[in-house]
Design an enzyme around this catalytic site. Structure first.
Site, short mmCIF file in Angstrom:
data_model
loop_
_atom_site.label_atom_id
_atom_site.label_comp_id
_atom_site.label_asym_id
_atom_site.label_seq_id
_atom_site.Cartn_x
_atom_site.Cartn_y
_atom_site.Cartn_z
N ASP A 72 0.84 -1.07 0.02
CA ASP A 72 -0.10 -0.15 -0.13
C ASP A 72 0.61 1.21 -0.02
O ASP A 72 0.32 2.32 -0.38
CB ASP A 72 -1.10 0.00 1.11
N ARG A 77 2.52 6.04 -3.05
CA ARG A 77 3.54 6.99 -3.91
C ARG A 77 3.16 7.05 -5.37
O ARG A 77 3.25 8.02 -5.89
CB ARG A 77 4.97 6.27 -3.82
N ASN A 147 -4.99 8.66 1.60
CA ASN A 147 -5.90 8.34 2.92
C ASN A 147 -5.97 9.10 4.25
O ASN A 147 -7.16 9.11 4.45
CB ASN A 147 -4.70 7.22 3.50
N ARG A 158 5.35 15.74 25.13
CA ARG A 158 4.35 16.74 25.47
C ARG A 158 3.29 16.65 24.76
O ARG A 158 3.23 16.34 23.38
CB ARG A 158 4.96 18.03 25.09
N ASP A 177 -2.60 13.26 21.20
CA ASP A 177 -1.26 13.17 20.46
C ASP A 177 -1.53 13.54 19.06
O ASP A 177 -0.33 14.03 18.45
CB ASP A 177 -0.86 11.43 20.28
N ALA A 191 -6.51 5.97 10.52
CA ALA A 191 -7.74 5.84 11.45
C ALA A 191 -8.18 4.82 12.07
O ALA A 191 -8.68 4.84 13.18
CB ALA A 191 -8.95 6.64 10.49
#
Length: 288
Positions: A72, A77, A147, A158, A177, A191
């Site tokens: 994939d 690409r 995607n 952090r 994040d 996802a």
């Protein structure tokens, strides 16, 4: 088989895999025997005397179809190489999941016959347009994704706080994040790993998924693609970037934002048989 001297077929190859290079060599020679013109990408660490090599920026010009030999990642690409020319992509799977691929490597001889005869259907997949804007709303960067676009922290230790807006309205401010904005095609990629839903590629939508949110609200929202999703870092030092398909990263300036909306052009996929999306999901995830 009737020769097709006017058929121009591109090959995008995962040059780091010997099996991909061997498959590409076999495909190039079989295509050349039909009279088709074969074009490869310079820098793919693969070549054959039967293939003309082009620089990546010129690869898509005049192609009838591009055959992608890899996983994939190689398919993504290839999409960046040919989307703007409207060239359909046909994937030969050599990866683990191969959600974007059409056939396995043993099917190449039959694929060659179908391709040179033009015996395939073309399916269009929605893309995302991704804009980076400065604190005054000025456009400073632009990309696109098949995607997902992922707005991510740059300092690992952090958290960042990301405000998510749909249209002009604030939906939520999330300590997290990252926030992933995905197409239906991307719903089975990053996802999905962040516990987002699986969407049929027949659905036009943008999936907004928080990644490891430090919040009581940890749900995905599904947005109409005619709405614009804006994600901006808030509350002080929230250095972040937006990554498109894991391929290109654009820095988001202090006070800036990322706007995600339906892409200007789809990615076109060549199908030899009708695509069974639910069968593919069942197969790839080992469902019973």
């Amino acid at each position: 088989m009737t020769p097709s001297p006017n058929k121009v077929v591109g090959l995008v190859v995962h040059g780091g895999r010997p099996t991909a290079c061997e498959a590409a060599t076999a495909a190039a020679r079989q295509l050349a025997e039909t009279g088709a013109q074969v074009v490869g990408v310079r820098g793919d660490a693969w070549s054959d005397a039967s293939a003309e090599l082009r620089e990546p920026g010129a690869f898509g010009a005049g192609l009838d179809v591009a055959v992608v030999i890899g996983g994939d990642g190689t398919f993504l690409r290839a999409a960046y190489l040919v989307r703007d020319q409207g060239v359909p992509l046909l994937g030969v799977n050599l990866g683990r999941l191969g959600f974007l691929s059409e056939i396995e490597v043993m099917d190449i001889p039959a694929m060659v016959q179908r391709v040179v005869a033009g015996d395939y259907q073309v399916e269009e997949r929605m893309t995302l347009s991704v804009e980076v804007r400065d604190e005054h709303g000025g456009l400073i960067g632009h990309s696109w994704a098949l995607n997902e676009a992922s707005i991510e922290r740059t300092v690992p230790q952090r958290l960042i706080v990301l405000e998510v807006l749909v249209g002009e309205r604030t939906f939520a401010s999330l300590p997290t994040d990252a926030v992933v904005c995905a197409t239906p095609t991307g719903s089975t990629a990053y996802a999905f790993s962040a516990r987002g839903p699986i969407l049929s590629p027949l659905v036009d939508a943008i999936v907004v998924v928080p990644v490891a949110p430090h919040s009581l609200f940890d749900r995905t929202i599904v947005v109409d693609p005619n709405e614009t999703v804006t994600v901006r870092p808030v509350d002080g030092d929230n250095a972040c970037v937006v990554s498109t398909d894991g391929r290109e990263s654009l820095p988001v300036p202090n006070g800036g934002s990322v706007r995600v909306l339906r892409g200007e052009s789809p990615v076109r996929m060549a199908r030899l048989v009708p695509f069974d999306f639910y069968g593919r999901v069942r197969q790839k995830f080992g469902l019973r």
